[in-house]
Design an enzyme around this catalytic site. Structure first.
Site, mmCIF file in Angstrom:
data_model
loop_
_atom_site.group_PDB
_atom_site.id
_atom_site.type_symbol
_atom_site.label_atom_id
_atom_site.label_comp_id
_atom_site.label_asym_id
_atom_site.label_seq_id
_atom_site.Cartn_x
_atom_site.Cartn_y
_atom_site.Cartn_z
ATOM 1 N N ASP A 622 41.483 52.900 45.559
ATOM 2 C CA ASP A 622 41.064 53.340 45.694
ATOM 3 C C ASP A 622 39.933 54.118 47.079
ATOM 4 O O ASP A 622 38.965 54.545 47.866
ATOM 5 C CB ASP A 622 40.579 51.798 46.726
ATOM 6 C CG ASP A 622 40.471 50.671 45.504
ATOM 7 O OD1 ASP A 622 39.799 51.358 44.315
ATOM 8 O OD2 ASP A 622 40.600 49.543 45.607
ATOM 9 N N ARG A 702 33.058 52.934 47.756
ATOM 10 C CA ARG A 702 33.062 53.662 48.136
ATOM 11 C C ARG A 702 32.877 55.089 48.770
ATOM 12 O O ARG A 702 33.431 56.303 49.305
ATOM 13 C CB ARG A 702 34.996 53.730 47.813
ATOM 14 C CG ARG A 702 34.792 51.995 48.156
ATOM 15 C CD ARG A 702 37.199 51.768 47.406
ATOM 16 N NE ARG A 702 37.124 50.431 47.356
ATOM 17 C CZ ARG A 702 37.487 49.662 48.436
ATOM 18 N NH1 ARG A 702 36.830 49.737 49.233
ATOM 19 N NH2 ARG A 702 37.512 48.372 47.846
HETATM 20 C C1 S3P Z 1 42.007 45.566 43.002
HETATM 21 C C2 S3P Z 1 42.844 46.457 41.910
HETATM 22 C C3 S3P Z 1 43.086 47.857 41.456
HETATM 23 C C4 S3P Z 1 41.910 48.224 42.625
HETATM 24 C C5 S3P Z 1 40.393 47.346 43.263
HETATM 25 C C6 S3P Z 1 41.282 46.583 43.597
HETATM 26 C C7 S3P Z 1 42.701 44.319 42.764
HETATM 27 O O1 S3P Z 1 41.965 47.859 40.770
HETATM 28 O O2 S3P Z 1 41.007 49.634 42.164
HETATM 29 O O3 S3P Z 1 39.489 47.829 43.814
HETATM 30 O O4 S3P Z 1 42.097 43.551 43.464
HETATM 31 O O5 S3P Z 1 43.761 43.645 41.366
HETATM 32 P P1 S3P Z 1 42.559 48.721 39.422
HETATM 33 O O6 S3P Z 1 43.561 47.289 38.812
HETATM 34 O O7 S3P Z 1 42.173 48.669 38.525
HETATM 35 O O8 S3P Z 1 43.803 49.699 39.440
#
Ligand code: S3P
Length: 749
Positions: A622, A702
């Site tokens: 992120d 973001r």
């Molecule tokens: C998250 C996992 C990530 C991240 C998101 C929050 C989570 O996404 O980008 O902001 O809380 O499990 P992805 O699992 O799709 O990579």
């Protein structure tokens, strides 16, 4: 000015609504001639004197002759009689409409006169505009501006008639909605007729008491607010209550049964359930404006907020506590809800994404107190205690909510539907639907690209599976593990690279056995969760903007306190260090089962471009938009590879960042799975890097926050559009960033 839509318009009745519409028609030149008929001679004389009509008649027959639009703007109960009178005199292609607050009875009246085959030009309508004052003098040309007008076209209605009436109301700057007659009456019964009935009823109840004078004398805000509409015209409401009898009686029945529930909770002193009910209602009231705002967000390119940052030397200093971790906040609600007992959460992120999760569980019958200053109390309902929500669950901007809940909802006994805003509605959901189907879930995504809404049929018996994750995604991993809690046997996943492990850690904190062996995570279905205390650490993803801000600003000195440094999240620290940032992790400790630390960062040296290590990608997933800003300020080239996932976040973060960087004068090349950025920094030179410009954030929080940090090194003004989504993850962003020294001005559009 609009085009002339009608040659001759006849108003039957010319009160507030009719005369306001006549004013619009004249102002917008929608019509050549306006005539009217009313019972009151005085009204006609006044209307003529005001220049609203060229002729006035006491007999509607005279008014409708030769008219190509007839508007019934008179009390609804008079409709049938007037239609009977004017029927033989209507021209062949006449458009016939009305403005009454109920529609079923207007259609009934028309059928009584014309039979089942109603005139093609007949399209009932209802402008929802205020009526505190009445009469031709009360009319205003702007009465309908930004108000809704509901048209209820019938099977017999001609398209041309609907389109001309739509144009007419749009010229009045109203928002036109088409709705089925029954639906209209049902909606209005609940949103307008029932509240009026309740206001009349409350005032009547109090007025009948012997001490009524005292009550009215001391009645403060609550009574005043609630009873304002009881001062409305009794004749009008008398007519409406009869005209919409069926739908109103249904609404009254609904009110009675809800009131009984509330009464019982008070009688039983059922504090937990009462808090649950009041909290649910309060949240619905506070958020319904926002929830309704999903509509403008759905419209392409609609922008509701923008940031402006002016050039000039800036400092970036201070000690800050950024809000709670988004991932941990989501999970605290989900696990607290299905646990046995009461879970207390502190440090909860009161951002819109986590609130969407919270509201979803309230909609499934869970009593949740708060959030108040980051504190939330969840009265868990156990593994089988969730109830069917009455409508679709709105997940706003939050992919985490939708993907994790896909797993949880697939295992419930009831059906469910999840929807989201414009950004979420474009994001891939098949990645979670596919493994869930293998477990026996009945889950459907939408369209060729498998996006939201997601519909789930409940009542399936899930079977544990092993799933090899094709992409590094904590959300997909977590969705599968959540379904696995209810599945038969073992559910396991292997991940291509470690991703954030908050699900595993928190399930263990709730007493559920989860095994992690290398890259394989597994659990057995059929267990239970036991309530616990959750302390949410500050979100490293939010802290990252301040780390980058400090790393690119000369003389900066920023401490970010009590930030979560779970090893599956610290890629940003590692990457910034590799780029040469003056960053130290201090005071490491454990809080609520998660490691935390203070992060201290100073702008003492120019960053260097690097090839970002691929093994850090999932650990900084992120943070790349912010890191790209750092790369632009670094000396030399920065290369990112192995990060194709960035293309399916809240926006396509590779493309959107590349577009924005180019606008700001940075040479960069987006690639399939990353980007190459030519850093403009020079050793010991802290002059401006960015040349300013207009940045489109694509409603991605973001992106908006990353380009805000570019404001620390800009030679021109930066505007960033679509910044309202910053509130999804970091509601205090502008406040803290401005305190540090970045002067962001916010404009609401
Ligand atoms: C998250 C996992 C990530 C991240 C998101 C929050 C989570 O996404 O980008 O902001 O809380 O499990 P992805 O699992 O799709 O990579």
């Amino acid at each position: 000015m609009s085009e002339t839509l009608f040659n001759k318009v006849a108003f039957i009745g010319l009160g507030l609504i009719g005369s306001s519409l006549a004013r619009v028609m004249l102002a917008e030149h929608l019509v050549t001639t306006i005539v009217a008929s009313t019972r009151s001679r005085k009204t006609l004389e006044d209307a003529k004197a005001l220049g609203l009509i060229s002729e006035g008649y006491s007999d509607p027959i005279d008014a409708v002759k030769g008219a190509d639009l007839v508007i019934l703007a008179l009390p609804v109960r008079a409709t049938q009689k007037v239609l009977q009178q004017i029927k033989p005199y209507l021209t062949e292609n006449v458009i016939l409409t009305d403005v009454g607050s109920t529609k079923g009875n207007v259609v009934e009246a028309a059928k009584a006169v014309f039979g089942e085959q109603l005139p093609a030009g007949f399209v009932p309508g209802h402008p929802i505009a205020g009526a505190e004052h009445t009469g031709v003098h009360a009319g205003k040309v702007d009465l309908f501006v930004n108000h809704k007008v509901i048209l209820t076209p019938l099977a017999t209605s001609a398209t041309l008639a609907v389109s001309k009436l739509t144009q007419m109301w749009q010229a009045a700057k109203a928002e036109v909605i088409c709705m089925d007659v029954d639906k209209h009456d049902e909606v209005l019964a609940h949103t307008s007729h029932l509240p009026h009935l309740m206001a009349f009823n409350l005032v009547e109840q109090l007025a009948n008491r012997e001490d009524n004078l005292d009550i009215f004398r001391y009645a403060a805000g609550g009574f005043r607010d609630f009873s304002r509409i009881a001062a409305s015209d009794p004749q009008m409401w008398h007519d409406i209550f009869f005209a919409n009898k069926k739908a109103i009686l249904n609404a009254v029945d609904g009110f009675e049964s809800q009131l009984k529930i509330l009464r019982q909770l008070i009688e039983d002193e059922n504090s937990q359930a009462l808090m649950g009910l009041l909290g649910h209602a309060q949240a619905a009231r506070q958020h319904f404006n926002h929830m309704l705002a999903q509509k403008p967000l759905m419209e392409k390119n609609k922008v509701t907020q923008q940031f402006t940052i002016l050039p000039g030397n800036k400092t970036f200093k201070g000690k800050f506590t950024v809000p709670g971790d988004k991932s941990v906040s989501h999970r605290s609600i989900m696990f607290g809800a299905i646990a046995e007992g009461t879970t207390h959460v502190t440090g909860f992120l009161e951002g819109e994404d986590a609130l969407a999760t919270l509201q979803a569980f309230r909609s499934m019958g869970v009593s949740i107190e708060g959030p108040k200053n980051g504190e939330v109390t969840i009265h868990g309902v156990g593994m089988n205690g969730l109830k069917a929500p009455t409508g679709a669950l709105y997940m706003g901007n939050s992919g985490t909510s939708m993907r994790l809940l896909s797993g949880l909802l697939s295992a419930q006994a009831f059906d469910s539907v999840m929807t989201g805003d414009a950004s979420l509605s474009k994001r891939p959901m098949e990645r979670i639907a596919k493994p869930l189907r293998q477990m026996g879930a009945q889950i459907q995504t939408t369209g060729e690209r498998g996006t939201p809404p997601v519909s789930i049929a409940g009542g399936q018996n899930l079977q544990g599976i092993h799933y090899d994750l094709p992409m590094a995604s904590a959300q997909v991993k977590s969705g599968i593990l959540l379904a696995g809690l209810w599945a038969k046997g073992e559910t396991s996943v292997t991940e291509p690279e470690p991703t954030r492990d908050h699900t595993e850690r928190m399930l263990r904190a709730f007493g559920y056995d989860v095994k992690t062996e290398g890259n394989r995570i597994s659990l057995q279905g059929g267990g239970k969760l036991t309530a616990t205390e959750i302390q949410v650490p500050s979100d490293i993803s939010s802290a990252a903007f301040f780390m980058v801000g400090a790393a690119i600003t000369e003389g900066s000195d920023v401490i970010l306190e009590a930030v979560g440094i779970n090893p599956t999240r610290t890629g940003v620290i590692e990457i910034l260090k590799q780029m040469g940032a003056d960053l130290t992790v201090e005071n490491e400790r454990i809080a609520g089962g998660e490691p935390i630390a203070d992060i201290h960062i100073k702008g003492t040296r120019t960053l260097k471009g690097i090839h970002m290590p691929e093994d850090q990608v999932p650990l900084a997933i992120d943070e790349f938009p912010a890191l790209f800003i750092a790369a632009a300020c670094a000396e030399g080239q920065t290369i990112l590879t192995g990060a194709a996932e960035l293309r399916v976040k809240e926006s396509d973060r590779i493309q959107v960042m590349a577009d924005g960087l180019k606008v700001m004068g940075i040479d960069c090349t987006p690639t399939e799975d990353g980007i190459i950025i030519e850093g403009k920094g020079k050793a010991d030179d802290w002059s401006a890097i960015f040349n300013g410009g207009e940045i489109e954030s694509h409603h991605d929080h973001r992106i908006a926050m990353s380009f805000s940090m570019a404001g620390l090194r800009t030679s021109g003004e930066i505007t960033i559009t679509g910044t309202e989504t910053v509130a999804t993850s970091f509601p205090t962003f502008t406040e803290l960033a401005n305190r540090a020294g970045l002067d962001i001005q916010i404009s609401e559009l």
